[in-house]
Design an enzyme around this catalytic site. Structure first.
Site, PDB file in Angstrom:
ATOM      1  N   ASP A  73       0.855  -1.178   0.000  1.00  0.00           N
ATOM      2  CA  ASP A  73       0.000   0.000   0.000  1.00  0.00           C
ATOM      3  C   ASP A  73       0.897   1.236   0.000  1.00  0.00           C
ATOM      4  OD1 ASP A  73      -2.228   1.669   0.244  1.00  0.00           O
ATOM      5  OD2 ASP A  73      -2.271   1.490   2.426  1.00  0.00           O
ATOM      6  N   ASP A  75      -0.348   4.943   0.891  1.00  0.00           N
ATOM      7  CA  ASP A  75      -0.664   5.884   1.974  1.00  0.00           C
ATOM      8  C   ASP A  75      -0.571   5.199   3.333  1.00  0.00           C
ATOM      9  OD1 ASP A  75      -1.276   7.591  -0.136  1.00  0.00           O
ATOM     10  OD2 ASP A  75      -3.385   7.006  -0.117  1.00  0.00           O
ATOM     11  N   ASP A 208      -2.231  -0.643   5.920  1.00  0.00           N
ATOM     12  CA  ASP A 208      -2.562  -0.182   7.270  1.00  0.00           C
ATOM     13  C   ASP A 208      -4.042  -0.319   7.602  1.00  0.00           C
ATOM     14  OD1 ASP A 208      -2.829   2.064   5.325  1.00  0.00           O
ATOM     15  OD2 ASP A 208      -3.587   3.135   7.077  1.00  0.00           O
TER      16      ASP A 208
END
Length: 261
Positions: A73, A75, A208
């Protein structure tokens, strides 16, 4: 080896083997270009080296060897979305209430800010939808170096897998720009932008977001949750965590998966 090929095909197959072997012996000197190319061909050193790498990868795939596919990922895994957001929010709205990073407890910023005021979710959106917000995200410590090192590991393919905003005026292009700026132009071709990550193929997804839902109920990848303030107290229901990119824990995870596939 080439007995089943036609004479013409056999000629070119042998030629590429010669190129591959020669490329492995090349030095950085420009004078070596013509040693193997002859007067009618113009191969560059970079191409030859890439050809050797691709040949080795093809050989591994042809022999049935499985390459580990890693999805990263962007961000809050590689780029510090939360920290950059808070700085910009305070700059734009210095008189409005805010939430310190250590007090974040929801994945979506707007959900938590809504508890402080009904108008704050719109202010939150104003910040992360502004031009150059995504482009100016700072790197999370050690993340870029880890991604590059991971990509150099034997039999490991690494891709960026990131979701766009629904209101995507700037974020789409800026995500690609961020990747090129911090990881290099070659990584743009390794970047996947998808609203539904469950549809993406891979063995590992570092993300996250604690729970990732989509059309595919059983994605091919195993979700490793990258620790962020908003998910520290979240019950991960048995999922593994990666707390940072600096202590080497990610290497243990990669090696574990390489043994399993």
């Amino acid at each position: 080896m080439f007995a089943t090929l036609s004479g013409h095909a056999r000629k070119w197959a042998c030629r590429f083997l010669e190129v591959t072997n020669a490329a492995n012996r090349l030095t950085q000197s420009p004078q070596t270009y013509n040693l193997i190319t002859g007067p009618n061909t113009s191969f560059c050193l970079t191409f030859l080296k890439r050809f050797v790498v691709m040949s080795k990868r093809h050989s591994a795939q042809s022999s049935g060897q499985t390459r580990l596919k890693v999805l990263l990922d962007l961000d809050q895994v590689l780029a510090d979305f939360e920290g950059h957001f808070l700085r910009r929010y305070k700059e734009r709205f210095p008189d409005l209430p805010f939430i310190e990073e250590k007090d974040r407890n929801t994945f979506y910023l707007r959900d938590q800010y809504a508890k402080l005021g009904s108008d704050l979710p719109d202010r939150v959106r104003d910040v992360y939808m502004e031009e150059k917000f995504f482009l100016n995200l700072p790197e999370i410590e050690g993340a870029v170096a880890a991604a590059k090192e991971m990509a150099e590991m034997e039999d490991v393919d690494v891709f960026i897998c990131t979701s766009p905003l629904t209101f995507y005026r700037y974020c789409l292009s800026e995500k690609f720009q961020w990747v090129e700026k911090h990881l290099g132009a070659a990584w743009v071709d390794r970047t996947i932008i998808a609203k539904d990550k469950t549809m993406m193929y891979g063995h590992i997804l570092f993300d996250d977001r604690p729970y990732i839902k989509g059309a595919c109920k059983k994605p091919s990848w195993e979700h490793i949750v990258f620790t962020s303030h908003h998910n520290v107290k979240t019950d991960l229901r048995g999922k593994r965590r990666l707390d940072n990119w600096t202590d080497g824990q990610w290497k243990d995870i990669i090696e574990d998966f390489r043994k399993r596939i």
